[in-house]
Design a protein around this motif. Structure first.
Motif, mmCIF file in Angstrom:
data_model
loop_
_atom_site.group_PDB
_atom_site.id
_atom_site.type_symbol
_atom_site.label_atom_id
_atom_site.label_comp_id
_atom_site.label_asym_id
_atom_site.label_seq_id
_atom_site.Cartn_x
_atom_site.Cartn_y
_atom_site.Cartn_z
ATOM 1 N N ASN A 54 2.922 -8.858 -20.561
ATOM 2 C CA ASN A 54 2.176 -10.072 -20.911
ATOM 3 C C ASN A 54 2.218 -10.293 -22.584
ATOM 4 O OD1 ASN A 54 1.037 -7.834 -18.980
ATOM 5 N ND2 ASN A 54 -0.682 -9.425 -18.686
ATOM 6 N N GLN A 95 -4.587 -9.752 -18.461
ATOM 7 C CA GLN A 95 -3.856 -9.451 -19.543
ATOM 8 C C GLN A 95 -3.203 -8.109 -19.840
ATOM 9 O OE1 GLN A 95 -6.539 -11.104 -22.439
ATOM 10 N NE2 GLN A 95 -6.319 -13.387 -21.817
ATOM 11 N N MET A 116 3.910 -10.183 -8.566
ATOM 12 C CA MET A 116 3.081 -9.393 -9.298
ATOM 13 C C MET A 116 1.716 -9.655 -8.827
ATOM 14 S SD MET A 116 3.694 -7.083 -11.624
ATOM 15 C CE MET A 116 4.508 -6.654 -9.976
ATOM 16 N N GLU A 117 1.424 -11.066 -9.359
ATOM 17 C CA GLU A 117 0.186 -11.775 -9.160
ATOM 18 C C GLU A 117 0.260 -13.066 -9.252
ATOM 19 O OE1 GLU A 117 -2.725 -11.114 -12.008
ATOM 20 O OE2 GLU A 117 -1.319 -11.165 -13.835
ATOM 21 N N GLN A 138 1.084 1.100 -7.182
ATOM 22 C CA GLN A 138 2.171 0.233 -6.710
ATOM 23 C C GLN A 138 3.395 0.962 -7.080
ATOM 24 O OE1 GLN A 138 2.159 -3.500 -8.772
ATOM 25 N NE2 GLN A 138 1.264 -4.259 -6.712
ATOM 26 N N GLU A 139 4.310 0.924 -6.449
ATOM 27 C CA GLU A 139 5.553 1.084 -6.648
ATOM 28 C C GLU A 139 6.041 0.555 -7.902
ATOM 29 O OE1 GLU A 139 10.044 -0.653 -4.875
ATOM 30 O OE2 GLU A 139 8.114 -1.483 -4.114
HETATM 31 P P1 ADP Z 1 -2.321 -8.248 -15.395
HETATM 32 O O1 ADP Z 1 -3.482 -9.137 -14.426
HETATM 33 O O2 ADP Z 1 -3.286 -7.343 -16.148
HETATM 34 O O3 ADP Z 1 -1.579 -9.156 -16.177
HETATM 35 P P2 ADP Z 1 -0.307 -7.356 -13.693
HETATM 36 O O4 ADP Z 1 -0.393 -6.887 -12.233
HETATM 37 O O5 ADP Z 1 0.326 -8.762 -14.029
HETATM 38 O O6 ADP Z 1 -1.600 -7.361 -14.433
HETATM 39 O O7 ADP Z 1 0.780 -6.510 -14.594
HETATM 40 C C1 ADP Z 1 0.729 -6.530 -15.900
HETATM 41 C C2 ADP Z 1 2.455 -6.383 -16.210
HETATM 42 O O8 ADP Z 1 2.463 -4.867 -16.043
HETATM 43 C C3 ADP Z 1 3.133 -6.992 -15.368
HETATM 44 O O9 ADP Z 1 3.544 -8.529 -16.052
HETATM 45 C C4 ADP Z 1 4.520 -6.493 -15.471
HETATM 46 O O10 ADP Z 1 5.422 -6.568 -16.658
HETATM 47 C C5 ADP Z 1 4.039 -5.179 -15.508
HETATM 48 N N1 ADP Z 1 3.715 -4.598 -14.266
HETATM 49 C C6 ADP Z 1 3.118 -4.403 -13.194
HETATM 50 N N2 ADP Z 1 3.059 -3.879 -12.199
HETATM 51 C C7 ADP Z 1 4.348 -3.527 -12.133
HETATM 52 C C8 ADP Z 1 5.163 -2.755 -11.203
HETATM 53 N N3 ADP Z 1 4.606 -2.618 -10.100
HETATM 54 N N4 ADP Z 1 6.374 -2.422 -11.600
HETATM 55 C C9 ADP Z 1 6.924 -2.797 -12.897
HETATM 56 N N5 ADP Z 1 6.223 -3.542 -13.884
HETATM 57 C C10 ADP Z 1 5.204 -3.906 -13.464
#
Ligand code: ADP
Ligand code: MG
Length: 301
Positions: free
Chosen positions: A213, A147, A259-260, A177-178
């Protein structure tokens, strides 16, 4: 069928919708609080009990395990599997996708687009780590955050070094991460069931927020995804071995990057943004696929 939803709260939107969708299709729906389950791991006769009673006659389960109780929750899912109960997402797949690093490693092997990501143990390697991902700005994230908590944007090298030092001091596992700036604080949630994206939405972070999120105040809108995005989402769920998954993509200059992959995607945002009966589609998938003892180990690693 008798379908169990593993959920700690029967009033959550997703839980309520799954119960409703199952009942509409004439199934017996039971909400099982996995935290209250306990197990008897006897040879040939594995059992699960709750509140002094044996759980019996469940044909299939839908695990909705919160990130804070992954260990116990997946143990309960595994125990159902040992009993021959069909789980729409198997325990190994849930565990695989919960660890963001493990998930990215598995996706990378299959050539799925990812933000360049680095992982290291020693403070001596911080410079190299930042260089891998092209230097600041970078995103630093905890391996088991959810989240949006534990996801930090470090705009300068100094800021990145401080955050890395702080996370190391707390003995927290994190990756670097980039930063996909061109995504503009938006991502795409693809809801995958089986080998299809059944619904998708774009989530936009609130003003000044790079994290999209919904729990952080982001808003969701309907979106049309490209064939490349569609196939990336389906392949990612498959690599994880998840039948039901929320695959999050960013639109980068070099195509979609994952992303995930969420094993317990929420239904509220996606159903409200798309007007689709996603809960019903989950139940239909179970109707077609649930067979006793069919949960095997899919995916790899
Ligand atoms: P969580 O599991 O907490 O949701 P995420 O890895 O999905 O973690 O990251 C949360 C949000 O942050 C993503 O939905 C995205 O909008 C933003 N984000 C995460 N990593 C990146 C990235 N490398 N570049 C740009 N935005 C990112
Ligand atoms: Mg996320």
């Amino acid at each position: 069928m008798k379908i169990g939803i593993l959920s700690r709260n029967r009033n959550l939107y997703s839980t309520k919708r799954l119960v409703e969708a199952g009942k509409e299709r004439e199934h017996e729906m039971v909400v099982i609080n996995h935290k209250r389950c306990y197990m008897n791991i006897t040879s040939h006769k594995p059992e699960i009990h709750i509140d002094g009673k044996l759980i019996k006659g469940v044909d299939a389960i839908i695990p909705r395990i919160g990130a804070s109780i992954s260990f116990y929750g997946t143990a309960v899912v595994r125990q159902f599997e040992m009993m021959g109960v069909y789980s729409v997402n198997e325990s190994v797949a849930i565990t695989r996708s919960r660890d963001k690093l493990r998930a990215l490693q598995l996706l990378s092997r299959k050539g799925i687009g990812l933000p360049v990501t680095g992982f290291a143990n020693s403070p001596d390697d911080t410079d190299d780590l930042l260089a891998f991902v092209g230097g600041a700005p970078v995103v630093i994230k905890l391996l088991e955050g959810t989240q949006g908590v534990g996801v930090v944007l470090a705009e300068t090298t100094k800021a990145a070094e401080s955050v890395i030092e702080a996370f190391r001091g707390l003995k927290a596992n994190f990756m670097v991460q980039e930063y996909i700036k061109e995504a503009g604080g938006a991502d795409i949630r693809c809801f995958v069931i089986g080998d299809k994206v059944v619904a998708s939405m774009m989530r936009q972070g609130k003003e000044g927020e790079f994290r999209s999120n919904l729990h952080r105040g982001g808003s969701a809108t309907l979106i049309r995804i490209t064939p490349e995005e569609r196939s990336t989402a389906v392949r990612s769920a498959k690599v994880m071995g998840l039948n039901v998954a929320g695959v999050d993509l960013l639109r980068s200059n070099h195509g979609p990057v994952v992303m995930e992959v969420n094993s317990t995607p929420g239904l509220e945002g996606i159903e409200k943004a798309t007007g689709k009966d996603v809960a019903g589609m989950v139940i239909e998938f179970i109707e077609k696929n649930a067979k006793k003892g069919k949960t095997g180990t899919k995916g790899q690693g």
